[in-house]
Design a protein around this motif. Sequence first.
Motif, PDB file in Angstrom:
ATOM      1  N   ASN A  22     -10.639  15.131   5.726  1.00  0.00           N
ATOM      2  CA  ASN A  22     -10.153  14.462   4.554  1.00  0.00           C
ATOM      3  C   ASN A  22      -9.044  13.801   4.680  1.00  0.00           C
ATOM      4  OD1 ASN A  22     -12.531  15.692   3.102  1.00  0.00           O
ATOM      5  ND2 ASN A  22     -11.334  17.531   3.208  1.00  0.00           N
ATOM      6  N   SER A  68     -19.181  13.436  -6.583  1.00  0.00           N
ATOM      7  CA  SER A  68     -18.753  12.234  -5.947  1.00  0.00           C
ATOM      8  C   SER A  68     -17.615  11.622  -6.616  1.00  0.00           C
ATOM      9  CB  SER A  68     -20.020  11.213  -6.174  1.00  0.00           C
ATOM     10  OG  SER A  68     -19.502   9.882  -5.620  1.00  0.00           O
ATOM     11  N   ILE A 124      -1.047  18.473  -0.593  1.00  0.00           N
ATOM     12  CA  ILE A 124      -1.919  17.869   0.163  1.00  0.00           C
ATOM     13  C   ILE A 124      -2.832  19.225   0.864  1.00  0.00           C
ATOM     14  CG2 ILE A 124      -2.499  16.996   2.413  1.00  0.00           C
ATOM     15  CD1 ILE A 124       0.187  15.288   1.792  1.00  0.00           C
ATOM     16  N   ASP A 171      -6.836  19.185  -0.098  1.00  0.00           N
ATOM     17  CA  ASP A 171      -7.740  19.270   1.264  1.00  0.00           C
ATOM     18  C   ASP A 171      -8.804  20.540   0.720  1.00  0.00           C
ATOM     19  OD1 ASP A 171      -8.742  18.607   3.655  1.00  0.00           O
ATOM     20  OD2 ASP A 171      -7.812  20.346   4.449  1.00  0.00           O
ATOM     21  N   LEU A 193      -9.317  12.083  -3.130  1.00  0.00           N
ATOM     22  CA  LEU A 193      -9.081  11.303  -1.792  1.00  0.00           C
ATOM     23  C   LEU A 193      -7.981  10.177  -2.502  1.00  0.00           C
ATOM     24  CD1 LEU A 193     -12.270  10.753   0.055  1.00  0.00           C
ATOM     25  CD2 LEU A 193     -10.475  12.317   0.859  1.00  0.00           C
ATOM     26  N   ARG A 194      -8.347   9.566  -3.543  1.00  0.00           N
ATOM     27  CA  ARG A 194      -7.340   8.540  -3.956  1.00  0.00           C
ATOM     28  C   ARG A 194      -5.875   9.331  -4.087  1.00  0.00           C
ATOM     29  NH1 ARG A 194     -11.604   6.886  -8.188  1.00  0.00           N
ATOM     30  NH2 ARG A 194     -12.765   5.423  -6.936  1.00  0.00           N
ATOM     31  N   LEU A 226     -10.869   3.611  -2.426  1.00  0.00           N
ATOM     32  CA  LEU A 226      -9.899   4.500  -2.630  1.00  0.00           C
ATOM     33  C   LEU A 226      -8.792   3.640  -2.854  1.00  0.00           C
ATOM     34  CD1 LEU A 226     -10.703   6.981   0.388  1.00  0.00           C
ATOM     35  CD2 LEU A 226     -11.525   7.047  -2.159  1.00  0.00           C
ATOM     36  N   GLU A 246     -17.448  19.960  -0.975  1.00  0.00           N
ATOM     37  CA  GLU A 246     -18.413  19.740   0.287  1.00  0.00           C
ATOM     38  C   GLU A 246     -19.418  20.965   0.220  1.00  0.00           C
ATOM     39  OE1 GLU A 246     -16.635  18.629   4.024  1.00  0.00           O
ATOM     40  OE2 GLU A 246     -15.297  17.300   2.985  1.00  0.00           O
ATOM     41  N   ARG A 261     -14.589  13.894  -5.735  1.00  0.00           N
ATOM     42  CA  ARG A 261     -14.227  13.555  -4.389  1.00  0.00           C
ATOM     43  C   ARG A 261     -13.324  12.473  -4.465  1.00  0.00           C
ATOM     44  NH1 ARG A 261     -14.974  14.815   0.877  1.00  0.00           N
ATOM     45  NH2 ARG A 261     -14.612  12.985   2.240  1.00  0.00           N
ATOM     46  N   ALA A 262     -13.874  11.237  -5.096  1.00  0.00           N
ATOM     47  CA  ALA A 262     -13.021   9.928  -4.926  1.00  0.00           C
ATOM     48  C   ALA A 262     -11.754  10.325  -5.468  1.00  0.00           C
ATOM     49  CB  ALA A 262     -13.933   9.012  -5.701  1.00  0.00           C
ATOM     50  N   GLU A 306       3.433  18.993   0.979  1.00  0.00           N
ATOM     51  CA  GLU A 306       2.415  19.582   2.183  1.00  0.00           C
ATOM     52  C   GLU A 306       1.575  20.512   1.206  1.00  0.00           C
ATOM     53  OE1 GLU A 306       1.484  18.590   4.796  1.00  0.00           O
ATOM     54  OE2 GLU A 306       3.181  17.412   5.170  1.00  0.00           O
ATOM     55  N   GLN A 343       0.251  10.362   0.764  1.00  0.00           N
ATOM     56  CA  GLN A 343       0.185   9.935   2.348  1.00  0.00           C
ATOM     57  C   GLN A 343       0.981   8.618   2.348  1.00  0.00           C
ATOM     58  OE1 GLN A 343      -3.729  10.194   4.032  1.00  0.00           O
ATOM     59  NE2 GLN A 343      -3.541  12.176   4.385  1.00  0.00           N
ATOM     60  N   ALA A 398      -8.563   9.951   3.699  1.00  0.00           N
ATOM     61  CA  ALA A 398      -7.748   9.538   2.870  1.00  0.00           C
ATOM     62  C   ALA A 398      -6.736   8.362   3.281  1.00  0.00           C
ATOM     63  CB  ALA A 398      -6.903  10.698   2.275  1.00  0.00           C
ATOM     64  N   ARG A 399      -6.854   7.890   4.379  1.00  0.00           N
ATOM     65  CA  ARG A 399      -6.269   6.880   5.103  1.00  0.00           C
ATOM     66  C   ARG A 399      -6.715   5.438   4.777  1.00  0.00           C
ATOM     67  NH1 ARG A 399      -1.354   7.436   8.285  1.00  0.00           N
ATOM     68  NH2 ARG A 399      -1.168   9.566   7.622  1.00  0.00           N
ATOM     69  N   GLU A 444     -14.436   4.735   1.330  1.00  0.00           N
ATOM     70  CA  GLU A 444     -15.174   5.947   1.763  1.00  0.00           C
ATOM     71  C   GLU A 444     -16.626   5.318   1.705  1.00  0.00           C
ATOM     72  OE1 GLU A 444     -15.590   9.679   0.140  1.00  0.00           O
ATOM     73  OE2 GLU A 444     -15.376  10.560   2.181  1.00  0.00           O
ATOM     74  N   HIS A 454     -22.675   7.828  -0.680  1.00  0.00           N
ATOM     75  CA  HIS A 454     -21.705   7.577  -1.658  1.00  0.00           C
ATOM     76  C   HIS A 454     -20.723   6.727  -1.115  1.00  0.00           C
ATOM     77  CE1 HIS A 454     -17.658   9.734  -2.851  1.00  0.00           C
ATOM     78  NE2 HIS A 454     -17.477   9.153  -1.828  1.00  0.00           N
ATOM     79  N   LEU A 510     -11.384  19.597  -1.864  1.00  0.00           N
ATOM     80  CA  LEU A 510     -12.181  18.622  -1.131  1.00  0.00           C
ATOM     81  C   LEU A 510     -13.393  19.637  -0.114  1.00  0.00           C
ATOM     82  CD1 LEU A 510      -9.973  15.925  -0.517  1.00  0.00           C
ATOM     83  CD2 LEU A 510     -12.139  15.560  -1.816  1.00  0.00           C
ATOM     84  N   ARG A 511     -12.883  20.375   0.702  1.00  0.00           N
ATOM     85  CA  ARG A 511     -13.705  21.274   1.427  1.00  0.00           C
ATOM     86  C   ARG A 511     -14.750  22.146   0.393  1.00  0.00           C
ATOM     87  NH1 ARG A 511     -11.643  22.416   6.804  1.00  0.00           N
ATOM     88  NH2 ARG A 511      -9.762  21.102   6.966  1.00  0.00           N
ATOM     89  N   ARG A 554     -19.883   7.587   2.604  1.00  0.00           N
ATOM     90  CA  ARG A 554     -20.227   8.937   3.126  1.00  0.00           C
ATOM     91  C   ARG A 554     -21.923   8.996   3.472  1.00  0.00           C
ATOM     92  NH1 ARG A 554     -17.744  13.576   2.984  1.00  0.00           N
ATOM     93  NH2 ARG A 554     -18.672  15.482   2.597  1.00  0.00           N
ATOM     94  N   VAL A 602     -17.240   4.716  -2.091  1.00  0.00           N
ATOM     95  CA  VAL A 602     -16.380   4.416  -3.119  1.00  0.00           C
ATOM     96  C   VAL A 602     -14.898   3.729  -2.578  1.00  0.00           C
ATOM     97  CG1 VAL A 602     -16.994   6.227  -4.850  1.00  0.00           C
ATOM     98  CG2 VAL A 602     -15.297   6.792  -2.856  1.00  0.00           C
ATOM     99  N   MET A 642      -4.796  11.770  -2.572  1.00  0.00           N
ATOM    100  CA  MET A 642      -4.294  12.089  -1.319  1.00  0.00           C
ATOM    101  C   MET A 642      -3.708  10.983  -0.374  1.00  0.00           C
ATOM    102  SD  MET A 642      -6.500  14.245   1.421  1.00  0.00           S
ATOM    103  CE  MET A 642      -6.069  15.976   1.937  1.00  0.00           C
ATOM    104  N   ARG A 643      -4.470   9.782  -0.492  1.00  0.00           N
ATOM    105  CA  ARG A 643      -4.279   8.514  -0.062  1.00  0.00           C
ATOM    106  C   ARG A 643      -2.810   8.199  -0.624  1.00  0.00           C
ATOM    107  NH1 ARG A 643      -4.703   2.868  -0.833  1.00  0.00           N
ATOM    108  NH2 ARG A 643      -5.503   2.065   1.053  1.00  0.00           N
TER     109      ARG A 643
END
Lengths: 224, 181
Positions: free
Chosen positions: A200, B114, B146, B150, B121-122, A223, B157, B117-118, B143, B128, A204-205, A209, A219, B153-154, A211, A221, B124-125
């Motif tokens: 992940n 979905s 983050i 994570d 991730l946003r 980011l 999934e 998740r987005a 940390e 970062q 996230a970089r 994404e 999916h 997110l797992r 999928r 999307v 997290m982005r």
Amino acid sequence: MSTVELSGVSHAYGRTQALRDVSLTVAPGEVVAVTGPSGCGKSTLLLLAAGVLRAQSGRVVLTGTDLAGADEAARARIRRRSVGIVLQFGQLVPDLPVLDNVALPLLLEGHAPREARAAAAGWLDRVGLDVPPTTLPSELSGGQAQLAAAARALVTGPLLVLADEPTASLDTATGRQLLDLLVTSTTAAGGSVVLVSHDNAVAARADREVRLRAGSVVHEVALS
Amino acid sequence: MTELHLALLAGAPRHGYDIKHEHDAWFPDSRPLAFGQVYATLARLQRDGLAQVVETRTDGGPERTVYALTEEGERRLRAWLAEPAAAAGSGADEIVRKTIAALHTGIDVRGFVSRQRASHLRRMRELQRNPPGAGAAEQLVREHVIAHLDADLRWLELATELLPSSGQQQPLRTATERNNP
Ligand SMILES: Nc1ncnc2c1ncn2[C@@H]1O[C@H](COP(=O)(O)OP(=O)(O)OP(=O)(O)O)[C@@H](O)[C@H]1O
Ligand SMILES: [Mg+2]
């Protein structure tokens, strides 16, 4: 012009349908993450985008060239000039010292050996691989081989970097540094990056994404 | 918790005792719901027009008031599930509540996962891209956030792997069907 464009691409290995009607467009400067569970078709998608595998149906246009009309030599040429690939398991040439492995894409393009090796040494330094230049791939750890593969992908300053689990063998801190380098050095020059990963933090970089699940996009999307 | 009570009522009209047991079955590892909280919440839902009393049952035992979701209550529930949970801090529990409620009610589970998740991730982005202060403590706090994103997110999934394929998903019953079981 898109850096790479796959439209309605399908691919089967024998009776295993690995990808089904997948479309993906990567714009210049864009970073795209391709994610999904094991076996969903991520590596296959990457190999198709690179023209290593030929699409059995659908179309792949790589830096403006429709790969359907390009023979193996022409595809290899486009790859050498415009694409940097980091494969899932490093894949260095076994008999070549690390420095020559990294210099190889430049040597194949006809650069002078001295110049090519100097550039290679610079990239080995930037990825943080600190081993004697004569070290053979068999003498590297998994993580070190991955760093060398990344240096080899970046040495030509490619328009498109395709990286398959580029941080899988690296510790968290080294993985982050390598990702930073892959993304910033490529996009700063207007290039694009496709990152394939389960991780992940890698996804996230990305700016977007995509999928996959069982060979199809489930999916997609933005980011950013 | 208001919306979670709406989700607990979405399957069928229930009385307070049923709702508590349904909740405890949905979240076996959480603290059991207190009866007092259930009755207080039901009274509030009724006051706000999100639930209504449909019946008073005795079944030989003590008298029990049966509540059902109103249309307004269903709208509120759907609106709740249309929004991903906040991506940091106290968001973790809300994610579990929303995902489980979506699974039980069958309201657009894939869409929910979905969007969530987005949204994660946003976040997290963003984190970062904006390094924390140079201090060790600031980095550790970052940390921690983050690592939790994570983990969520797992876990999401895992939720997608356990999801029924979209064709098998049961639609939510209409208010009328629900109130006349
Ligand atoms: N060379 C091959 N020959 C036969 N089948 C293959 C080959 N390569 C991949 N496959 C099959 O194609 C499907 C997709 O494989 P692919 O390697 O693209 O998945 P992936 O998403 O990269 O998985 P992972 O996350 O494990 O790397 C799988 O079912 C796999 O078994
Ligand atoms: Mg793979």
